[in-house]
Enzyme design. Structure first.
Site, mmCIF file in Angstrom:
data_model
loop_
_atom_site.group_PDB
_atom_site.id
_atom_site.type_symbol
_atom_site.label_atom_id
_atom_site.label_comp_id
_atom_site.label_asym_id
_atom_site.label_seq_id
_atom_site.Cartn_x
_atom_site.Cartn_y
_atom_site.Cartn_z
ATOM 1 N N ARG A 57 0.846 -1.211 0.000
ATOM 2 C CA ARG A 57 0.000 0.000 0.000
ATOM 3 C C ARG A 57 0.876 1.254 0.000
ATOM 4 O O ARG A 57 0.467 2.309 -0.466
ATOM 5 C CB ARG A 57 -0.964 -0.002 1.190
ATOM 6 C CG ARG A 57 -1.812 1.262 1.285
ATOM 7 C CD ARG A 57 -3.019 1.111 2.191
ATOM 8 N NE ARG A 57 -2.699 0.503 3.461
ATOM 9 C CZ ARG A 57 -2.066 1.119 4.469
ATOM 10 N NH1 ARG A 57 -1.660 2.363 4.323
ATOM 11 N NH2 ARG A 57 -1.816 0.483 5.591
ATOM 12 N N TYR A 111 -17.418 12.264 -20.371
ATOM 13 C CA TYR A 111 -17.836 10.936 -19.902
ATOM 14 C C TYR A 111 -18.862 11.072 -18.765
ATOM 15 O O TYR A 111 -18.603 11.741 -17.761
ATOM 16 C CB TYR A 111 -16.583 10.184 -19.437
ATOM 17 C CG TYR A 111 -16.819 8.782 -18.955
ATOM 18 C CD1 TYR A 111 -17.677 7.923 -19.631
ATOM 19 C CD2 TYR A 111 -16.168 8.298 -17.837
ATOM 20 C CE1 TYR A 111 -17.876 6.622 -19.189
ATOM 21 C CE2 TYR A 111 -16.356 7.000 -17.392
ATOM 22 C CZ TYR A 111 -17.223 6.172 -18.076
ATOM 23 O OH TYR A 111 -17.420 4.883 -17.640
ATOM 24 N N ASP A 183 -8.285 14.715 -18.638
ATOM 25 C CA ASP A 183 -8.460 13.280 -18.869
ATOM 26 C C ASP A 183 -8.056 13.019 -20.316
ATOM 27 O O ASP A 183 -8.787 13.364 -21.257
ATOM 28 C CB ASP A 183 -9.926 12.888 -18.621
ATOM 29 C CG ASP A 183 -10.151 11.387 -18.816
ATOM 30 O OD1 ASP A 183 -9.364 10.754 -19.544
ATOM 31 O OD2 ASP A 183 -11.133 10.864 -18.262
ATOM 32 N N LYS A 208 -7.772 1.416 -20.974
ATOM 33 C CA LYS A 208 -8.053 1.584 -22.404
ATOM 34 C C LYS A 208 -6.780 1.370 -23.237
ATOM 35 O O LYS A 208 -6.252 0.288 -23.267
ATOM 36 C CB LYS A 208 -8.696 2.950 -22.620
ATOM 37 C CG LYS A 208 -9.849 3.248 -21.639
ATOM 38 C CD LYS A 208 -10.968 2.259 -21.821
ATOM 39 C CE LYS A 208 -12.250 2.498 -21.059
ATOM 40 N NZ LYS A 208 -12.303 3.012 -19.748
HETATM 41 N N1 PLP Z 1 -12.223 8.515 -18.552
HETATM 42 C C1 PLP Z 1 -12.749 8.196 -19.746
HETATM 43 C C2 PLP Z 1 -12.659 9.165 -20.872
HETATM 44 C C3 PLP Z 1 -13.396 6.965 -19.918
HETATM 45 O O1 PLP Z 1 -13.942 6.658 -21.118
HETATM 46 C C4 PLP Z 1 -13.474 6.061 -18.827
HETATM 47 C C5 PLP Z 1 -14.139 4.750 -18.952
HETATM 48 O O2 PLP Z 1 -14.776 4.444 -19.926
HETATM 49 C C6 PLP Z 1 -12.906 6.447 -17.602
HETATM 50 C C7 PLP Z 1 -12.282 7.669 -17.500
HETATM 51 C C8 PLP Z 1 -12.988 5.545 -16.409
HETATM 52 O O3 PLP Z 1 -12.016 4.589 -16.446
HETATM 53 P P1 PLP Z 1 -12.111 3.186 -15.663
HETATM 54 O O4 PLP Z 1 -13.198 2.412 -16.285
HETATM 55 O O5 PLP Z 1 -10.734 2.630 -15.824
HETATM 56 O O6 PLP Z 1 -12.413 3.513 -14.230
#
Ligand code: PLP
Length: 397
Positions: A57, A111, A183, A208
């Site tokens: 951790r 998102y 992001d 991803k």
């Molecule tokens: N940010 C974006 C642009 C996403 O498309 C996603 C998930 O689809 C996330 C964050 C969240 O990621 P996670 O599913 O790894 O928690």
């Protein structure tokens, strides 16, 4: 060890060496032990101060190697890894300690899960939340007027693929003392390095493109050592760490990120052009198309192509036609994620934007006819043929 800063070399070699041994495995060992023992108490004492690995951790070898590799790809001093992309986003929010009267700006067209998370967290903190379409040319001016503490942007928005001008947004943020968190999951660090454009934090859902094979959840926040110090301390307490096997799988994906992204982007450009000729579609969204509203900005703020995501609206379609489309694809698979080696398709309103209210979806321009495609590494004509045949099947009376 290679000192090259070229992304293809960095992706293969960064984060491959733990210090302290002459024998170096070509692929790091997966260190599953959650705790290590020391025969010397002074060494244990130092390890508990973070000078060595003692408890996973606090710090763990596989996550540390991934952090080193992602920081190298992002061109930042440091990176902190989390158990998911959402955990990484939450860590950035928490580190700001927003108070009543503070304003948080986030994308109106981003998102849906992030939007709901930040809405909930801002409500709890008593902070004001403003949802803006950050790709609109007026966005920097709006930021100057709103004087927020924190601005969250998406490099390429999910699912409409709009591209904000991060240079202009970061200038506006600096003028009013706001922190800019980006992001950058959609372009991956191969397609954009937000911190080089002035952002304070670059966030990845490593689930991803970085992982690339849909076999591990994960998230990272990259930035300066100073900006990441509070996130690292908070993670020590809340325990939101990335496990060793997930870190190992993700690092294996990182090794091929540049070569995969090159082909994903080439394939996406080809598929977008083919879809543009399909009369059954009312709109094709891809930042690489000259008629995309942010094409000129995208040419400036994205590098290495325009990414692997394409979206399109099926002419006159509602949810039933879109669901028929998802069932009609033969090569692509209907799955609510992206960044896989294979093509994935998704109905935006019922998946990535599912947690938005119908009013929020409408304001963001996410209609019932919108399909999002994560373009895979298959032959691009096979992908386009499959999508077009499935659209024909879906709209057949
Ligand atoms: N940010 C974006 C642009 C996403 O498309 C996603 C998930 O689809 C996330 C964050 C969240 O990621 P996670 O599913 O790894 O928690």
């Amino acid at each position: 060890m290679s000192t090259s800063t070229k992304p293809q070399t960095v992706a293969v070699h960064a984060g491959s060496r733990l210090t302290g041994s002459k024998s170096q495995p070509v692929v790091p060992h997966i260190q599953m032990s959650a705790v290590s023992f020391f025969e010397n108490s002074d060494e244990l004492d130092e390890a508990l101060d973070g000078k060595d690995y003692v408890y996973s951790r606090i710090a763990a070898p596989n996550a540390a190697l991934l952090e080193e590799a992602v920081a190298a790809l992002e061109g930042t001093e440091a990176c902190v890894a989390y158990s998911s992309g959402m955990a990484a986003l939450r860590a950035v929010f928490d580190a700001q300690r927003l108070r009543p009267g503070d304003t948080l700006v986030m994308p109106a067209d981003g998102y849906g899960v992030t939007r709901l998370l930040f809405k909930n967290l801002a409500e709890r903190a008593g902070a004001r939340i403003e949802a803006l379409v950050l790709s609109e040319p007026s966005a920097p001016e709006r930021l100057r007027a709103l004087r927020p503490r924190l601005v969250l942007a998406e490099s390429i928005t999910n699912p409409l693929l709009r591209v904000p001008d991060l240079e202009a947004l970061s200038r506006a943020c600096r003028e009013v003392g706001a922190l800019l968190a980006v992001d950058a999951t959609f372009p991956s660090p191969h397609g954009q390095r937000p911190c080089a454009l002035g952002a304070d934090y670059s966030i990845q859902s490593t689930t991803k493109w970085l992982n690339g094979h849909s076999d591990a959840l994960g998230g990272t926040v990259s930035g300066s050592r100073e900006k990441l110090a509070p996130l690292r301390s908070a993670r020590l307490l809340n325990g939101d760490v990335l496990g060793p096997f997930e870190a190992w799988l993700t690092l294996r994906g990182v090794r091929t990120l540049p070569v995969r992204m090159k082909v994903h982007a080439e394939n996406a450009a080809h598929v977008a052009r083919r879809l543009s000729d399909c009369k059954l579609l009312s709109r094709v969204h891809y930042p690489g198309l000259p008629d995309h509203p942010d094409h000129a900005v995208a040419r400036r703020v994205l590098h290495g192509g325009f990414g692997g995501m394409v979206a399109f609206d099926i002419q006159g379609a509602g949810r039933p036609e879109c669901f028929r489309f998802l069932e009609a694809v033969k090569l692509a698979r209907a799955a609510p994620s992206l960044g896989d080696v294979g093509t994935l398709v998704m109905h935006a309103a019922s998946a990535s934007a599912r947690r938005m209210t119908p009013e929020e979806r409408q304001a963001a321009g996410i209609g019932e006819s919108l399909i999002r495609v994560s373009v895979g590494l298959e032959d691009p004509d096979d992908i386009a043929d499959d999508l077009i045949a499935a659209v024909s099947e879906a709209v057949k009376r």
